[in-house]
Design a protein around this motif. Structure first.
Motif, mmCIF file in Angstrom:
data_model
loop_
_atom_site.group_PDB
_atom_site.id
_atom_site.type_symbol
_atom_site.label_atom_id
_atom_site.label_comp_id
_atom_site.label_asym_id
_atom_site.label_seq_id
_atom_site.Cartn_x
_atom_site.Cartn_y
_atom_site.Cartn_z
ATOM 1 N N UNK A 7 0.838 -1.204 0.000
ATOM 2 C CA UNK A 7 0.000 0.000 0.000
ATOM 3 C C UNK A 7 0.870 1.251 0.000
ATOM 4 N N UNK A 8 1.914 1.264 0.814
ATOM 5 C CA UNK A 8 2.805 2.428 0.864
ATOM 6 C C UNK A 8 3.502 2.640 -0.484
ATOM 7 N N UNK A 14 1.749 7.133 -6.547
ATOM 8 C CA UNK A 14 0.736 8.155 -6.814
ATOM 9 C C UNK A 14 1.262 9.550 -6.468
ATOM 10 N N UNK A 15 1.957 9.652 -5.361
ATOM 11 C CA UNK A 15 2.494 10.949 -4.932
ATOM 12 C C UNK A 15 3.522 11.468 -5.936
ATOM 13 N N UNK A 25 -3.280 18.938 -6.828
ATOM 14 C CA UNK A 25 -2.106 18.125 -6.492
ATOM 15 C C UNK A 25 -1.762 18.204 -5.000
ATOM 16 N N UNK A 26 -1.792 19.396 -4.425
ATOM 17 C CA UNK A 26 -1.432 19.530 -3.011
ATOM 18 C C UNK A 26 -2.419 18.790 -2.114
ATOM 19 N N UNK A 27 -3.712 18.877 -2.440
ATOM 20 C CA UNK A 27 -4.722 18.179 -1.648
ATOM 21 C C UNK A 27 -4.560 16.660 -1.786
ATOM 22 N N UNK A 30 -1.555 15.480 0.269
ATOM 23 C CA UNK A 30 -1.894 15.383 1.693
ATOM 24 C C UNK A 30 -2.759 14.158 1.972
ATOM 25 N N UNK A 31 -3.697 13.888 1.081
ATOM 26 C CA UNK A 31 -4.566 12.722 1.236
ATOM 27 C C UNK A 31 -3.756 11.429 1.173
ATOM 28 N N UNK A 32 -2.841 11.343 0.223
ATOM 29 C CA UNK A 32 -2.002 10.151 0.100
ATOM 30 C C UNK A 32 -1.080 10.004 1.320
ATOM 31 N N UNK A 33 -0.555 11.113 1.825
ATOM 32 C CA UNK A 33 0.269 11.054 3.041
ATOM 33 C C UNK A 33 -0.541 10.502 4.209
#
Length: 70
Positions: A7-8, A14-15, A25-27, A30-33
């Motif tokens: 998953x990571x 994706x990031x 992109x910034x949102x 943050x969602x992926x983080x």
């Protein structure tokens, strides 16, 4: 451990694919983080609840007929 790494790795890919010249992109970053943190905590169902609607939206956009300009 294997699921967490998988998953990571997907989230990292994706990031890295984000284009920060475009607003979401910034949102998305943050969602992926946040999802990577959830993976660390092995909260895979919550990740699924977050990312599946996003995937479905991308599928709808990708399968939408192109609009022709006259």
């Amino acid at each position: 451990q294997e699921d967490e790494k998988k998953v990571k790795d997907i989230l990292t890919t994706l990031m890295h694919g984000l284009d920060f010249d475009h607003e979401p992109a910034e949102q998305l970053f943050s969602l992926y983080q946040y999802c990577k943190e959830l993976a660390r905590k092995k909260q895979f169902e919550e990740i699924r609840e977050i990312l599946e609607p996003l995937r479905d939206t991308w599928n709808q956009v990708a399968n939408k007929p192109a609009v022709r300009s006259s």
